[in-house]
Each structure stands twice: as C-alpha cells, then as structure tokens.
Scaffold this active site. Structure first.
Site, PDB file in Angstrom:
ATOM      1  N   ARG A   5       3.941  -3.036  -8.713  1.00 51.98           N
ATOM      2  CA  ARG A   5       4.234  -3.315  -7.309  1.00 51.98           C
ATOM      3  C   ARG A   5       4.426  -4.815  -7.089  1.00 51.98           C
ATOM      4  O   ARG A   5       3.692  -5.622  -7.627  1.00 51.98           O
ATOM      5  CB  ARG A   5       3.074  -2.806  -6.428  1.00 51.98           C
ATOM      6  N   ARG A  42      -4.167 -10.796  -0.189  1.00 55.13           N
ATOM      7  CA  ARG A  42      -4.614  -9.476   0.308  1.00 55.13           C
ATOM      8  C   ARG A  42      -6.132  -9.403   0.351  1.00 55.13           C
ATOM      9  O   ARG A  42      -6.719  -8.821   1.255  1.00 55.13           O
ATOM     10  CB  ARG A  42      -4.041  -8.353  -0.572  1.00 55.13           C
ATOM     11  N   LYS A  74      -9.634   3.498  -4.837  1.00 59.34           N
ATOM     12  CA  LYS A  74      -9.566   4.518  -3.778  1.00 59.34           C
ATOM     13  C   LYS A  74      -8.493   5.563  -4.077  1.00 59.34           C
ATOM     14  O   LYS A  74      -8.724   6.756  -3.924  1.00 59.34           O
ATOM     15  CB  LYS A  74      -9.237   3.871  -2.419  1.00 59.34           C
ATOM     16  N   ARG A 134      -2.164  -3.049 -13.152  1.00 58.32           N
ATOM     17  CA  ARG A 134      -1.865  -1.721 -12.600  1.00 58.32           C
ATOM     18  C   ARG A 134      -0.363  -1.408 -12.667  1.00 58.32           C
ATOM     19  O   ARG A 134       0.460  -2.271 -12.399  1.00 58.32           O
ATOM     20  CB  ARG A 134      -2.335  -1.668 -11.142  1.00 58.32           C
ATOM     21  N   ARG A 167      -7.885  -0.924   8.843  1.00 59.79           N
ATOM     22  CA  ARG A 167      -7.962  -2.227   8.171  1.00 59.79           C
ATOM     23  C   ARG A 167      -8.634  -3.276   9.054  1.00 59.79           C
ATOM     24  O   ARG A 167      -8.876  -4.385   8.601  1.00 59.79           O
ATOM     25  CB  ARG A 167      -6.567  -2.764   7.852  1.00 59.79           C
TER      26      ARG A 167
HETATM   27  P1  AMP Z   1      -2.171  -0.871   0.315  1.00 65.14           P
HETATM   28  O1  AMP Z   1      -1.256   0.019  -0.459  1.00 65.14           O
HETATM   29  O2  AMP Z   1      -3.182  -0.105   1.125  1.00 65.14           O
HETATM   30  O3  AMP Z   1      -2.799  -1.949  -0.535  1.00 65.14           O
HETATM   31  O4  AMP Z   1      -1.254  -1.629   1.398  1.00 65.14           O
HETATM   32  C1  AMP Z   1      -0.173  -2.456   1.037  1.00 65.14           C
HETATM   33  C2  AMP Z   1       0.270  -3.275   2.234  1.00 65.14           C
HETATM   34  O5  AMP Z   1       0.672  -2.397   3.306  1.00 65.14           O
HETATM   35  C3  AMP Z   1      -0.804  -4.151   2.855  1.00 65.14           C
HETATM   36  O6  AMP Z   1      -0.943  -5.395   2.167  1.00 65.14           O
HETATM   37  C4  AMP Z   1      -0.285  -4.312   4.279  1.00 65.14           C
HETATM   38  O7  AMP Z   1       0.814  -5.217   4.334  1.00 65.14           O
HETATM   39  C5  AMP Z   1       0.278  -2.927   4.582  1.00 65.14           C
HETATM   40  N1  AMP Z   1      -0.741  -2.003   5.152  1.00 65.14           N
HETATM   41  C6  AMP Z   1      -1.262  -0.874   4.574  1.00 65.14           C
HETATM   42  N2  AMP Z   1      -2.133  -0.259   5.386  1.00 65.14           N
HETATM   43  C7  AMP Z   1      -2.173  -1.013   6.529  1.00 65.14           C
HETATM   44  C8  AMP Z   1      -2.896  -0.914   7.744  1.00 65.14           C
HETATM   45  N3  AMP Z   1      -3.776   0.084   7.985  1.00 65.14           N
HETATM   46  N4  AMP Z   1      -2.677  -1.870   8.695  1.00 65.14           N
HETATM   47  C9  AMP Z   1      -1.806  -2.869   8.498  1.00 65.14           C
HETATM   48  N5  AMP Z   1      -1.103  -3.051   7.361  1.00 65.14           N
HETATM   49  C10 AMP Z   1      -1.273  -2.125   6.380  1.00 65.14           C
END
Ligand code: AMP
Length: 210
Positions: free
Chosen positions: A156, A167, A13, A123, A86
C-alpha cells in the site's frame, strides 16, 4: 453483539477480523477498505480523498459516516467495525446514529510503535481478495502472488515509513478520548497485539463469542 476493533495501523485488526468472519459469521466492515474502493473506482469522492489518504491524515467525518451507513444494515447481522471510530465525534455518532442501543464490545489491540512500523513496511496485501501477508514472517508461497486467489500482492502507498509515522501520530492524537469514552461505558477490552495471532484469536473468541 457487534464488535469495534481499535488499534493503530498494523496492529493485526484486519487479520483477526478475517478469522472472526470465517469462523463465526461476523460481517467485517473496514472504513479504510471502503475509502480505498472509492479511490480505485476514481469516483468523485475517490478523487477528492486520494491525496488525504496518501498523506496519512484522516478523511472528514461526514464522508466516512455516509459511506459506512450505505454499506451496513445492523439489524440483520453482527458487524466488526475496523478503523472506525477514529476520533471522539465518530464514536458518539456511531452510538447515536448507527448502533442506537445495540449491544457491542470494543477491543483495543495494543502494540508499540517500532513493531508497528516494521510490520507495515513488510506488509503486502492481495489486490483482489484482501488477504494479508508479511514478506518476513508470513510470506506468500510464490513471491508477489496471493496463496488464496493468485491475485497480485501490493505494498500500500501509505505503508511507507514516513506516512506510517504520520498515521501513528494521528492515531495517538485522536484515540485517547475514544478509549476514555468506551472505558467509562465499561465496554473496552485490551489485547496484547504482540502475541501470536492464534493466541490473540483465542482471547478474542472468549470475549466476543460467548
Ligand atoms: P486504514 O486502512 O484503516 O489504515 O485507513 C487508511 C486511511 O483511510 C487512513 O489513514 C485515513 O486517511 C482513512 N480512514 C480510514 N478510516 C477512517 C476513519 N474512520 N475516519 C477518517 N479517515 C479514515
């Protein structure tokens, strides 16, 4: 028109969003990035959510939504929402409180779990400009350095295999109701995220840049 990107972590994405931004002037808003900025700043919010993010679980809806509202102005620009919603409640809140009748399409990047795990463990992300690399399939020219800005590349903390699997599990549990919700509204489009990034981008342009 606004665009919502749905897909498990590692489904590409972020890479596709960067292309839409540079070629078509969209504004990319990633809730994961906004939350990581708070952690990096060590703000009160950042300190509260650091361990939640490191475990791969979701941050609470109210916190995420407040951060999102602070960082976008939908009247002026076309947005790509990445990593939001989410869960079902976030999808409804986004409709009722932020999009409020604006036109949008939802793109779901589909990919199987083994490919996702392999992509995420390989990554690397630039700590300065956010450019994304893969040590095998898209390595930087100089190891550990961003090709664009020479910033240091980071792995990360939540891109370790154990946290990735958590996740993925969270994603699978919470996403089906969201997909149903958008499917019923006939705004959901599925893309095969195992294709070459250029092919995915052409399909994406066909869907959102008409
Ligand atoms: P991402 O970079 O989108 O993979 O997000 C990394 C982490 O941020 C996730 O594993 C969650 O802990 C938190 N996170 C990101 N977006 C959301 C969301 N919309 N709602 C809740 N937690 C989020």
């Amino acid at each position: 028109m606004h665009v919502i990107f749905l897909g498990a972590p590692g489904s590409g994405k972020g890479t596709q969003a960067k292309r839409l931004v540079s070629k078509h002037g969209f504004v990319h808003i990633s809730t994961g990035d906004l939350l990581r900025e708070e952690v990096a700043k060590k703000s009160e919010l950042g300190l509260r959510i650091d361990s939640i993010m490191q475990s791969g679980k979701l941050v609470d809806d109210a916190t995420v939504f407040e951060l999102l509202k602070k960082n976008c102005d939908l009247g002026k620009k076309q947005y790509i929402f990445d990593g939001f919603p989410r869960n079902f409640d976030q999808a409804q809140t986004l409709d009722l409180s932020l999009l409020k009748g604006s036109k949008y399409k939802v793109i779901y990047f589909e990919l199987n779990t083994d490919i996702l795990v392999s992509r995420l463990t390989l990554r690397r992300v630039c700590g300065s400009c956010g450019e994304i690399f893969n040590v095998k399939s898209a390595p930087p020219q100089v190891e550990g350095k961003c090709d664009k800005c020479s910033g240091a590349l980071v792995h990360r903390k939540d891109d370790s295999e154990e946290v990735i699997r958590e996740r993925m599990a969270v994603f699978a549990q919470t996403m089906n109701p969201v997909l149903d919700y958008y499917n019923k509204q006939k705004v959901l489009f599925r893309l095969d995220a195992s294709l070459d990034a250029g092919d995915i981008f052409s399909k994406l342009e066909g869907l959102v840049c008409l």
